[in-house]
Design a protein around this motif. Structure first.
Motif, PDB file in Angstrom:
ATOM      1  N   ALA A 361      -0.210 -14.306  29.196  1.00  0.00           N
ATOM      2  CA  ALA A 361       0.641 -13.868  28.098  1.00  0.00           C
ATOM      3  C   ALA A 361       1.654 -12.856  28.616  1.00  0.00           C
ATOM      4  CB  ALA A 361      -0.214 -13.243  26.997  1.00  0.00           C
ATOM      5  N   THR A 362       1.361 -12.317  29.762  1.00  0.00           N
ATOM      6  CA  THR A 362       2.205 -11.270  30.339  1.00  0.00           C
ATOM      7  C   THR A 362       2.357 -11.529  31.833  1.00  0.00           C
ATOM      8  OG1 THR A 362       0.184  -9.996  30.689  1.00  0.00           O
ATOM      9  CG2 THR A 362       1.454  -9.480  28.717  1.00  0.00           C
ATOM     10  N   PRO A 363       3.152 -12.545  32.190  1.00  0.00           N
ATOM     11  CA  PRO A 363       3.214 -12.941  33.604  1.00  0.00           C
ATOM     12  C   PRO A 363       3.604 -11.782  34.522  1.00  0.00           C
ATOM     13  CG  PRO A 363       4.392 -14.510  32.219  1.00  0.00           C
ATOM     14  CD  PRO A 363       4.041 -13.348  31.341  1.00  0.00           C
ATOM     15  N   SER A 364       3.158 -11.890  35.758  1.00  0.00           N
ATOM     16  CA  SER A 364       3.568 -10.885  36.729  1.00  0.00           C
ATOM     17  C   SER A 364       5.073 -11.008  36.945  1.00  0.00           C
ATOM     18  CB  SER A 364       2.835 -11.103  38.050  1.00  0.00           C
ATOM     19  OG  SER A 364       3.166 -12.366  38.588  1.00  0.00           O
ATOM     20  N   HIS A 610       9.342   4.927  25.773  1.00  0.00           N
ATOM     21  CA  HIS A 610       9.348   4.261  27.076  1.00  0.00           C
ATOM     22  C   HIS A 610       9.457   2.746  26.887  1.00  0.00           C
ATOM     23  CE1 HIS A 610       8.161   2.798  30.990  1.00  0.00           C
ATOM     24  NE2 HIS A 610       8.329   4.015  31.463  1.00  0.00           N
ATOM     25  N   TYR A 611      10.292   2.100  27.704  1.00  0.00           N
ATOM     26  CA  TYR A 611      10.532   0.669  27.467  1.00  0.00           C
ATOM     27  C   TYR A 611       9.260  -0.175  27.556  1.00  0.00           C
ATOM     28  CZ  TYR A 611      10.729   0.069  32.616  1.00  0.00           C
ATOM     29  OH  TYR A 611      10.445   0.036  33.955  1.00  0.00           O
ATOM     30  N   ALA A 612       8.333   0.221  28.437  1.00  0.00           N
ATOM     31  CA  ALA A 612       7.119  -0.596  28.579  1.00  0.00           C
ATOM     32  C   ALA A 612       6.308  -0.554  27.288  1.00  0.00           C
ATOM     33  CB  ALA A 612       6.279  -0.115  29.747  1.00  0.00           C
ATOM     34  N   TYR A 621       8.440 -10.156  25.952  1.00  0.00           N
ATOM     35  CA  TYR A 621       8.279 -10.227  27.399  1.00  0.00           C
ATOM     36  C   TYR A 621       9.619 -10.325  28.118  1.00  0.00           C
ATOM     37  CZ  TYR A 621       7.025 -11.461  32.087  1.00  0.00           C
ATOM     38  OH  TYR A 621       6.924 -11.449  33.454  1.00  0.00           O
ATOM     39  N   ARG A 622      10.525 -11.131  27.559  1.00  0.00           N
ATOM     40  CA  ARG A 622      11.788 -11.319  28.277  1.00  0.00           C
ATOM     41  C   ARG A 622      12.570 -10.036  28.406  1.00  0.00           C
ATOM     42  NH1 ARG A 622      14.279 -17.167  27.310  1.00  0.00           N
ATOM     43  NH2 ARG A 622      12.276 -18.230  27.075  1.00  0.00           N
ATOM     44  N   ALA A 623      12.577  -9.264  27.347  1.00  0.00           N
ATOM     45  CA  ALA A 623      13.286  -7.986  27.399  1.00  0.00           C
ATOM     46  C   ALA A 623      12.624  -7.099  28.449  1.00  0.00           C
ATOM     47  CB  ALA A 623      13.250  -7.300  26.039  1.00  0.00           C
ATOM     48  N   PHE A 624      11.307  -7.079  28.435  1.00  0.00           N
ATOM     49  CA  PHE A 624      10.605  -6.257  29.407  1.00  0.00           C
ATOM     50  C   PHE A 624      10.914  -6.711  30.823  1.00  0.00           C
ATOM     51  CE2 PHE A 624       7.070  -5.623  32.289  1.00  0.00           C
ATOM     52  CZ  PHE A 624       7.109  -4.243  32.357  1.00  0.00           C
ATOM     53  N   PHE A 625      10.849  -8.013  31.029  1.00  0.00           N
ATOM     54  CA  PHE A 625      11.114  -8.535  32.368  1.00  0.00           C
ATOM     55  C   PHE A 625      12.518  -8.121  32.831  1.00  0.00           C
ATOM     56  CE2 PHE A 625      12.953 -11.651  35.207  1.00  0.00           C
ATOM     57  CZ  PHE A 625      12.009 -11.700  36.220  1.00  0.00           C
TER      58      PHE A 625
END
Ligand code: ADP
Ligand code: ZN
Ligand code: ZN
Length: 740
Positions: A361-364, A610-612, A621-625
Motif C-alpha cells: 500500500a506504500t511502495p518503497s 510535516h509532509y510525511a 502516495y503519489r504526492a508523498f512520492f
C-alpha cells in the motif's frame, strides 16, 4: 570421473573450486553435498560440476569420501543465482551457497527424524487365530489385538497403552507375527489458525490486476509493482495467481516481512492449499525448518510462505514470486552477504521465468521509481473491496493539547473516540512507535526537533555527556537549555513505553481489557499467535502495540486506530525517516474499518505540518512520492547515490576507531584526486550511532557514492580492503537497512 568442489570454508584463500576424484560406483550429481578430505581434516563441500578429465596430475587428486544426501541440495538455477550473488554482493561463492539451505544442515546439526512403528505381518484372515493362540500370554494378546487392523502403529502409543511392552513385542517379532520398523517423521510447524476459505466474487480491480498477472505466468514479463491500498484485497490476488500457477504445475514463493506478524496470511494459504504449502522462517525449530525445506526440495510442497530467506527456497519450476509489503526493511539482510530479497526475487524471477509481484500500500521509493523508469509495470488497486470507505483520519496537534493544559499521553479527541468505540462494543488498536535506537530531542511547545544544520537529520541525545550529535557528519553540540526556535524550556527526548500506556489505559477504561504486544509480551515461540487469537475472539477491546501490530492484521471489528505519537520514526537519524513514517502511518491507519463498519484514525503528533504526516493522513502516495523523490535528489540520497560504510567492531572503542581512521586514510590516499575518487561524495570516520552493541564498540567509515558504473570498481577495492589487518573486525555494508 572428477568433481569440481567448493569446500565449505568461508575463507578467501579457498574461494575457488578444488578437483576431487569420484570413486568407482559413487553416484554424484552437481548440486550435491559431499564429504571430502581437505588438508588433514574432513570437510563438507558442494559439487559444482562433474568432468571427465582432471586438469592436473591425477595421482595427486584425492577421492570424494561420500555424498551427504542422495539428492542434489542445490537446484541448477539456484547455483547460478549463487554465482550472481557472489558478484553482486562481493562475497565468496561458499558464502552465497550457504544461503541456499538451512544453516543447521551444515555440519550435520540436524538429522532426519524417525519414529518406531509396529505392524502385523500375517494375512488378515489369520489374525483371530493368532490372537487366540496367545491366550496364555495376556500382554502379547493385547498387543496383537491393538494391531489387528493391519495398520502401522506408533510404538510410543503402544507403550502408553501397555505397560512394559518391550518383551511382548520382541517375542511377537521372533514368532514373525509382527515387524517393528523405523519410519521417517516430518516435524510440522504451526500453520496458523485455519481460516475459512470464502469464495469471493473478485472485485473489478482484483480482476484487472489478475488479467495482467496471469498471462505473465507464460514467462518473460517485467516485474510488477502492485500498489493497492490497505484493504483492497491483495491477498486474494496472490491466492488466485498461486492457484493458477499450481494448475500449470508450477510452484510459488510468497515472501512476507516477518512471518510472526502475518499469521492470518499463513492461515489463508493453508486453508486453500493444505499440505502443498510449507513455511520457512526463523521461529521454526531447526528440525521443523529442515523438514519443511525437504518437503519443498522433494516436491511435496510447491508453495512456500516465508520470510526473507525463503526467496532461496528450492522450488522447482517456479511460477511466481510474490513479495508482500515490499517496502519493509526486513527484506534487507543484516548479515553478510547483505542481500536484498527483493533484488533476488527480481533476478530469480527473470532467470526462472517466474512472475514477480512486489506489492504494497506504500511502495518503497526505490520500487516506485522503477515503475517511473519503466523497469517495473505498475498495477493499481486504489479502492477497498466492496466500496468500503478508507478510514477518516484526524490529526491532533499535541502542541495545542499542551497549550490547553493537557499533559497526558492521550489527546481529548483520542480519549473521546476510544470511549465511543468501547461503549459501542467495537475494538480499537493503539499504536506506539518503538523508541528509536537513539532518541531525538524535541520541543514540546513548538514541536521542533533539534536538527543538524548540515545534514537535514535529527541530532541524537547522548545522556552520558549531555550532548547532541549528528551521526551523518559528526557534529557535536551541548544540549541547549532552551529551544533554539521558540525559547521554551520544554526540551525533552521523545518516547513513551508501552507499559506506561497500558497502565494509563487500564486506569481510564477499566474493564475494557487491554492486550499488549511488544518485545516483552511476545517472547514465547507462539505468543504472537495467541495474543492475536485472543484479540480476535474479543477477549479485550484494546490492542496496544509497537510496530508489530502496524501491518498485515485484519480484524473486522476494529473501528478505531490511534497512533499515540507519530513523530518518533520521523526523528530517526536516517535519510529514510520520512519514508518510514509515511509507510508506518498509512499501514497503521489501514487497520481501521476493514469490516462492515467504517473506521476512524487519530494520529497524534507535534509536527502536523510535516509532509510525511500530512500526506499519510490523506493517503496520498503519489504526492508523498513526488516530495520525497525531490528531496532525495536534492540531498543526493539513494536511489541517486549509494550509502556505503565500513563497520568496525571491537571490545574497545579505541580499536574500532583506529580501524575506521586507518581505512579512511587509506581510501583518501588511494582515491583522492583520481577519477574514481570523484565518485565518493562524502567520507567520514566516526563512532556509529549505536556506539556499543552487545558489548562491542562500533565505529564506521560512512560514505556516499555516486551511482555510476565505475562505482563497482571502488566497491571491489573496498571489499578487498576488508581483508586487510586491522585492530578491529571490519565489514563492508552497501545500502544497509540500518546505518545505526
Ligand atoms: P490488503 O492486503 O490489500 O490490505 P486483504 O487482502 O487483507 O487486503 O483484504 C481485505 C479484506 O477484504 C479481507 O477481509 C478479505 O477477506 C476481504 N476481501 C478480499 N477480496 C474480497 C472480495 N472480492 N470480496 C469481498 N471481500 C473481499
Ligand atoms: Zn550533520
Ligand atoms: Zn520550541
Amino acid at each position: 570421473m572428477y568433481a569440481e568442489i567448493i569446500v565449505d570454508i568461508a575463507s578467501e584463500q579457498v574461494d575457488r573450486v578444488f578437483t576431487y576424484r569420484v570413486p568407482e560406483g559413487m553416484r554424484l550429481q552437481s548440486g550435491m553435498r559431499v564429504r571430502v578430505p581437505f588438508g588433514l581434516r574432513e570437510k563438507e563441500g558442494f559439487v559444482i560440476r562433474l568432468k571427465e578429465q582432471a586438469d592436473y596430475d591425477e595421482k595427486k587428486i584425492k577421492p570424494v569420501i561420500a555424498p551427504l544426501e542422495d539428492y542434489p541440495v542445490l537446484l541448477p538455477p539456484l547455483m547460478a543465482l549463487a554465482e550472481e550473488i557472489r558478484d553482486r554482493y562481493h562475497c565468496s561463492l561458499c558464502e552465497a551457497l550457504r544461503l541456499m539451505l538451512p544453516s543447521e544442515m551444515r555440519g550435520g546439526r540436524v538429522k532426519v527424524k524417525t519414529e518406531a512403528y509396529a505392524q502385523i505381518t500375517i494375512p488378515p484372515d489369520d489374525v483371530d487365530e493368532a490372537i487366540h493362540k496367545q491366550s496364555r500370554a495376556p500382554k502379547r494378546k493385547l498387543v496383537l489385538t491393538l494391531l489387528a487392523d493391519g495398520e502401522p502403529h506408533l510404538l510410543a502409543e503402544l507403550r502408553a497403552m501397555v505397560r512394559d511392552v518391550k518383551p511382548a513385542l520382541d517375542a511377537l517379532e521372533k514368532q514373525e507375527l509382527i515387524r517393528v520398523f523405523e519410519k521417517e517423521a516430518l516435524r510440522a510447524p504451526y500453520y496458523g489458525r485455519p481460516e475459512r476459505a470464502p469464495d469471493f466474487e473478485l472485485t473489478e480491480e482484483q480482476q484487472e490486476a489478475l488479467s495482467e498477472l496471469l498471462p505473465a505466468l507464460n514467462g518473460r514479463a517485467k516485474p510488477f509493482l502492485l500498489h493497492g491500498v490497505t484493504g483492497s484485497g491483495k491477498t486474494e490476488v496472490y491466492i488466485r495467481l498461486v492457484q493458477e500457477a499450481l494448475r500449470r504445475k508450477k510452484g510459488a514463493i510468497i515472501l512476507v516481512p516477518e512471518i510472526v506478524l502475518t499469521p492470518q496470511m499463513i492461515g489463508f494459504f493453508r486453508s486453500r492449499f493444505g499440505d502443498a504449502m510449507a513455511v520457512l522462517h526463523s521461529r521454526l525449530t531447526p528440525g521443523e525448518r529442515f523438514d519443511e525445506w525437504r518437503r519443498i526440495r522433494l516436491g511435496q510442497a510447491r508453495i512456500v510462505i516465508g520470510a526473507r530467506s525463503a526467496v532461496f527456497a528450492p522450488v522447482e519450476n517456479l511460477g511466481a514470486i510474490i513479495v508482500d509489503e515490499e517496502h519493509e526493511q526486513t527484506y534487507l539482510s543484516e548479515r553478510f552477504p547483505q542481500y536484498d530479497a527483493r533484488e533476488i526475487a527480481v533476478s530469480r524471477g527473470k532467470r526462472e521465468k517466474a512472475v514477480v509481484v512486489l506489492a504494497s500500500a506504500t511502495p518503497s521509493i526505490y520500487s516506485y521509481a522503477m515503475t517511473r523508469r519503466g523497469d517495473y509495470s505498475l498495477l493499481e488497486m486504489p479502492h477497498r473491496v466492496l466500496n468500503r470507505p478508507m478510514p477518516d483520519v484526524h490529526i491532533v496537534d499535541m502542541r495545542e493539547e499542551l497549550r490547553l493544559g493537557n499533559r497526558g499521553m492521550f489527546s481529548r479527541l483520542l480519549e473521546e473516540k476510544l470511549d465511543d468505540c468501547i461503549r459501542n462494543g467495537h475494538q480499537a488498536m493503539l499504536f506506539i512507535n518503538r523508541r528509536g535506537y537513539a532518541s531525538a530531542v524535541s520541543c514540546r511547545k513548538c514541536g521542533e526537533t533539534i536538527r543538524c544544520s548540515r545534514c537535514d537529520v535529527s541530532m541524537t541525545y547522548h545522556s552520558v555527556d549531555r550532548t547532541l550529535r549528528c551521526h551523518y557528519c559528526g557534529a557535536v553540540q551541548p544540549l541547549p537549555s532552551v529551544c533554539p526556535s521558540c525559547g521554551s524550556t520544554y526540551l525533552k527526548p521523545l518516547g513513551t513505553g508501552t507499559q506506561k500506556v497500558e497502565e494509563e489505559l487500564n486506569r481510564r477504561f477499566p474493564g475494557a481489557g487491554v492486550i499488549r504486544m511488544d518485545v516483552d509480551t511476545t517472547a514465547g515461540r507462539n505468543a504472537h499467535f495467541e495474543l492475536i487469537d485472543r484479540f480476535r475472539a474479543g477477549q479485550a477491546k484494546i490492542l496496544l502495540g509497537t510496530q508489530m501490530i502496524a501491518k498485515g492484521l485484519d480484524f473486522p471489528s476494529v473501528t478505531l486506530v490511534g497512533a499515540v505519537l507519530a513523530d518518533l520514526t520521523l526523528d530517526f537519524p536516517d535519510y529514510r525517516a520520512p519514508e518510514r513514517t509515511y509507510q508506518l502511518l498509512v499501514q497503521v491507519a489501514g487497520r481501521a474499518g476493514r469490516g462492515e463498519k467504517p473506521g476512524e484514525v487519530v494520529i497524534q503528533t507535534y509536527k502536523p505540518d510535516h509532509y510525511a504526516i500530512a500526506e499519510a493522513a490523506h493517503q496520498d502516495y503519489r504526492a508523498f512520492f513526488g516530495n520525497e523523490f525531490e528531496r532525495r535528489k536534492a540531498g543526493l540520497y539513494p536511489p541517486f547515490t549509494m550509502m556505503v560504510r565500513f563497520l568496525c567492531e571491537d571490545k574497545a572503542m579505541e580499536n574500532a576507531m583506529a580501524a575506521a581512521q586507518a581505512i579512511r586514510t587509506q581510501i583518501m590516499k588511494e582515491f583522492s584526486g583520481t577519477g574514481l575518487g570523484r565518485r565518493i561524495l562524502f567520507i567520514r570516520a566516526d563512532e556509529a550511532p549505536i556506539a556499543k552493541l552487545q558489548d562491542r564498540a562500533r565505529a564506521h567509515v560512512l560514505m556516499k557514492l555516486l551511482n555510476h558504473p565505475d562505482t563497482e570498481k571502488i566497491l571491489e577495492r573496498f571489499q578487498e580492503m576488508t581483508r586487510g589487518e586491522y585492530p578491529a573486525r571490519v565489514q563492508l555494508e552497501i545500502n544497509p537497512a540500518s546505518l545505526a
